[in-house]
Design a protein around this motif. Structure first.
Motif, PDB file in Angstrom:
ATOM      1  N   ILE A 227       4.972  27.678  35.165  1.00  0.00           N
ATOM      2  CA  ILE A 227       3.889  28.531  35.669  1.00  0.00           C
ATOM      3  C   ILE A 227       2.722  28.390  34.707  1.00  0.00           C
ATOM      4  O   ILE A 227       2.830  28.707  33.515  1.00  0.00           O
ATOM      5  CB  ILE A 227       4.323  30.010  35.770  1.00  0.00           C
ATOM      6  N   TRP A 228       1.614  27.886  35.205  1.00  0.00           N
ATOM      7  CA  TRP A 228       0.407  27.647  34.399  1.00  0.00           C
ATOM      8  C   TRP A 228      -0.280  28.983  34.149  1.00  0.00           C
ATOM      9  O   TRP A 228      -0.787  29.610  35.072  1.00  0.00           O
ATOM     10  CB  TRP A 228      -0.493  26.698  35.171  1.00  0.00           C
ATOM     11  N   PRO A 229      -0.301  29.462  32.911  1.00  0.00           N
ATOM     12  CA  PRO A 229      -0.872  30.791  32.654  1.00  0.00           C
ATOM     13  C   PRO A 229      -2.400  30.770  32.624  1.00  0.00           C
ATOM     14  O   PRO A 229      -3.015  29.751  32.308  1.00  0.00           O
ATOM     15  CB  PRO A 229      -0.317  31.136  31.265  1.00  0.00           C
ATOM     16  N   ARG A 230      -2.979  31.912  32.947  1.00  0.00           N
ATOM     17  CA  ARG A 230      -4.417  32.068  32.782  1.00  0.00           C
ATOM     18  C   ARG A 230      -4.776  32.009  31.304  1.00  0.00           C
ATOM     19  O   ARG A 230      -4.010  32.444  30.444  1.00  0.00           O
ATOM     20  CB  ARG A 230      -4.875  33.412  33.354  1.00  0.00           C
ATOM     21  N   LEU A 231      -5.931  31.443  31.023  1.00  0.00           N
ATOM     22  CA  LEU A 231      -6.425  31.413  29.648  1.00  0.00           C
ATOM     23  C   LEU A 231      -6.772  32.821  29.195  1.00  0.00           C
ATOM     24  O   LEU A 231      -7.400  33.581  29.933  1.00  0.00           O
ATOM     25  CB  LEU A 231      -7.644  30.498  29.578  1.00  0.00           C
TER      26      LEU A 231
ATOM     27  N   ILE B  14      -5.768  31.118  23.128  1.00  0.00           N
ATOM     28  CA  ILE B  14      -6.073  30.161  24.187  1.00  0.00           C
ATOM     29  C   ILE B  14      -4.846  29.328  24.552  1.00  0.00           C
ATOM     30  O   ILE B  14      -4.320  28.561  23.749  1.00  0.00           O
ATOM     31  CB  ILE B  14      -7.248  29.257  23.773  1.00  0.00           C
ATOM     32  N   GLN B  15      -4.404  29.500  25.801  1.00  0.00           N
ATOM     33  CA  GLN B  15      -3.278  28.755  26.340  1.00  0.00           C
ATOM     34  C   GLN B  15      -3.792  27.668  27.282  1.00  0.00           C
ATOM     35  O   GLN B  15      -4.800  27.856  27.958  1.00  0.00           O
ATOM     36  CB  GLN B  15      -2.341  29.677  27.114  1.00  0.00           C
ATOM     37  N   TYR B  16      -3.068  26.568  27.327  1.00  0.00           N
ATOM     38  CA  TYR B  16      -3.449  25.503  28.244  1.00  0.00           C
ATOM     39  C   TYR B  16      -2.204  24.756  28.686  1.00  0.00           C
ATOM     40  O   TYR B  16      -1.137  24.846  28.052  1.00  0.00           O
ATOM     41  CB  TYR B  16      -4.435  24.543  27.587  1.00  0.00           C
TER      42      TYR B  16
END
Length: 568
Positions: free
Chosen positions: A523-527, A532-534
């Motif tokens: 699951i691609w998390p919101r920044l 800072i997540q990517y």
């Protein structure tokens, strides 16, 4: 033959002709257009309309004027092939222009590709991708030969591409409305307004449009997100390897460059009158203008992207036609932009693309020139004071190496990747995330499909160059050659993942709306601006934190940059 058989034959012929003749009557009775059938990635029929005029040709008296909506035409216009690209002068451009196409000033066309037959009586309202092509604002095209949308079509997406003026034709300005500013961006805005009026005729939904682009196309998508001209008129944005905060994305001395063009065309031209310059430019041939050797002597640096001079400017905010009306960094800091979901990111080593013709010795020489000139390391558009310039440059370089750039070419490439694309892109993502959902990626997959393995690589195995991700999304000149089956299983899997992530975002404003085995159940998390997540897109998909020395560079730049805050 009896009368009944004759009746059946005649009706069969009439029905076949009607099925093959794909005609659309455009909005406001601009005219009728004829499309044709192409095949999607899965071999399904889809409907293509190519080289539809959206503006009056910008030739003659209309050269260097703001775009004018296309005039009505009689009869049915055949829109089944792309023949023209806008004027451009670049060795790379010439290798990419198909033999069947010609350069022309008369190039303001739009292309529409749809998986549903136009005029279908069923109420089909599909999501739309409005794609702005790349090319550094000096080359490229939106034509089918460049951007084959067949994989987006299979996902049920209507795709729109267009041409816009670039180089001096799109971005030379006298900054006083004699030659208006940002003509190329205004072309894009007019094309987008065409879409808002017409896309329902092709099965598209005006309330489900995503504006996307890569490199200069990404700059443009960002400028449109900031612009009041389209405020609230897009549902989402995709910005690949670009941002309106890039130091190279703005001209700060446009009159100087405009009159440099006059001098390049005619060494005896000494006027400082804007109308004299306009007359000179209208008298010149298009080829002379595009071939003119104009250099920015105030920033005489030819490395990579830094030699690009014909780019957008900040316009007078009182001008009702202005697209860029305030310093971009300041605007995004205060939330003055279209609050909409954003998918954005970069390739893991962008700058490899721009050193393809350099040897290791060349890199060392270029690195030494940066070591000797602080204004190369700290771009003038960052507005760092002269008294702080040397200190700021030294701190900036120390993030990448404890040596010099001349003796550490790997660090020099990493610095350039960050400075030219990655750092300002992450800054834009960070600030937008305070107001809207943002999904940040790093494309690190080094495969065969991108065709870039020949590029110099001095920084590591996952050094993926500028443009690489496009090869896993599109066919055509800017995409990959051949068919997916021509490549490794790993390449094919990466392409399927990329198309799935991008089309999910276009449909749902979320690239991973649910767990999916194809996507490793990631699951691609919101920044989050605080941490800072990517998503790192490599052979595996992995959520990571704090990309590309961003925190360290941010600390230096925020300490020294001064208003007006235009870029980062």
């Amino acid at each position: 033959m009896n009368s009944w058989m004759t009746f059946l034959l005649l009706n069969y012929v009439a029905f076949s002709f009607a099925e093959d003749d794909i005609i659309v009557q455009l909005w406001k009775k601009t005219g009728k257009i004829r499309g044709h059938v192409l095949k999607s990635g899965k071999g399904k029929d889809y409907y293509a309309f190519q080289e539809i005029p959206y503006a009056v040709p910008p030739i003659g008296h209309n050269r260097f004027k703001e775009p004018i909506e296309a005039e009505d035409w009689n009869g049915i216009l055949n829109t089944t092939v792309n023949k023209k690209v806008c004027m451009q002068n670049n060795a790379l451009a010439y290798t990419k222009i198909p033999d069947s196409m010609e350069m022309s000033e008369d190039c303001l066309f739009i292309n529409v590709y749809t998986p549903v037959r136009p005029n279908n009586r069923r109420k089909v309202v599909l999501p739309v991708l409005f794609w702005i092509h790349a090319g550094g604002y000096f080359y490229g095209s939106g034509a089918y030969q460049y951007w084959n949308p067949k994989f987006f079509i299979d996902a049920g997406i209507v795709v729109v591409t267009m041409n816009y003026r670039f180089g001096p034709f799109g971005f030379l300005t006298t900054a006083d409305n004699v030659i208006p500013a940002n003509l190329g961006l205004k072309d894009i805005v007019l094309a987008y307004e065409w879409v808002l009026r017409n896309i329902h005729l092709f099965g598209g939904n005006i309330n489900r449009i995503t504006i996307g682009g890569q490199s200069a196309g990404g700059f443009s998508a960002g400028f449109l997100q900031l612009s009041k001209k389209l405020r609230g008129k897009a549902r989402a944005f995709i910005i690949e390897s670009g941002s309106p905060l890039l130091p190279i994305a703005i001209q700060e001395d446009p009159r100087y460059l405009a009159f440099s063009m006059g001098k390049a065309l005619d060494p005896t031209f000494n006027s400082t009158n804007s109308k004299d310059l306009l007359n000179k430019l209208r008298q010149a041939s298009a080829s002379d203008i595009v071939m003119a050797n104009v250099r920015n002597e105030r920033y005489p640096l030819d490395l990579g992207t830094r030699s690009i001079i014909w780019v957008p400017v900040i316009e007078n905010a009182d001008d009702p036609n202005a697209v860029v009306t305030s310093p971009m960094h300041e605007a995004v800091l205060r939330g003055d932009f279209t609050h909409a979901p954003l998918l954005t990111g970069y390739c893991s080593e962008e700058f490899r693309f721009f050193i393809r013709n350099l040897t290791l010795e060349d890199l060392q020489t270029e690195g030494t020139s940066f070591d000797r000139n602080a204004s190369y390391i700290i771009h003038p558009n960052l507005h760092v004071s002269k008294s702080d310039l040397q200190t700021a440059a030294s701190k900036y370089r120390s993030i990448y190496t404890n040596r010099t750039f001349g003796t550490d070419p790997s660090a020099f490439v990493k610095y350039n990747s960050g400075d030219a694309f990655v750092i300002p892109g992450i800054r834009y993502a960070e600030l937008v995330s305070k107001f809207s959902p943002v999904f940040l990626y790093q494309f690190s997959y080094l495969g065969e499909m991108d065709g870039l393995s020949f590029l110099p690589n001095v920084t590591g195995t996952d050094s993926v160059a500028h443009t690489a991700e496009l090869k896993y999304l599109f066919g055509g000149v800017e995409g990959f050659a051949g068919e997916p089956e021509d490549y490794s299983q790993s390449d094919q899997l990466t392409m399927k993942r990329m198309v799935t992530l991008w089309t999910n975002f276009i449909k749902y404003q979320n690239p991973t709306p649910n767990s999916n085995q194809l996507l490793d159940n990631v699951i691609w998390p919101r920044l989050r601006a605080s941490d800072i997540q990517y998503l790192d897109i490599n052979r595996n998909l992995e959520v990571r934190y704090n990309p590309k020395s961003y925190k360290e560079v941010k600390k230096v730049l925020t300490q020294y940059i001064q208003p007006p805050l235009t870029v980062f």
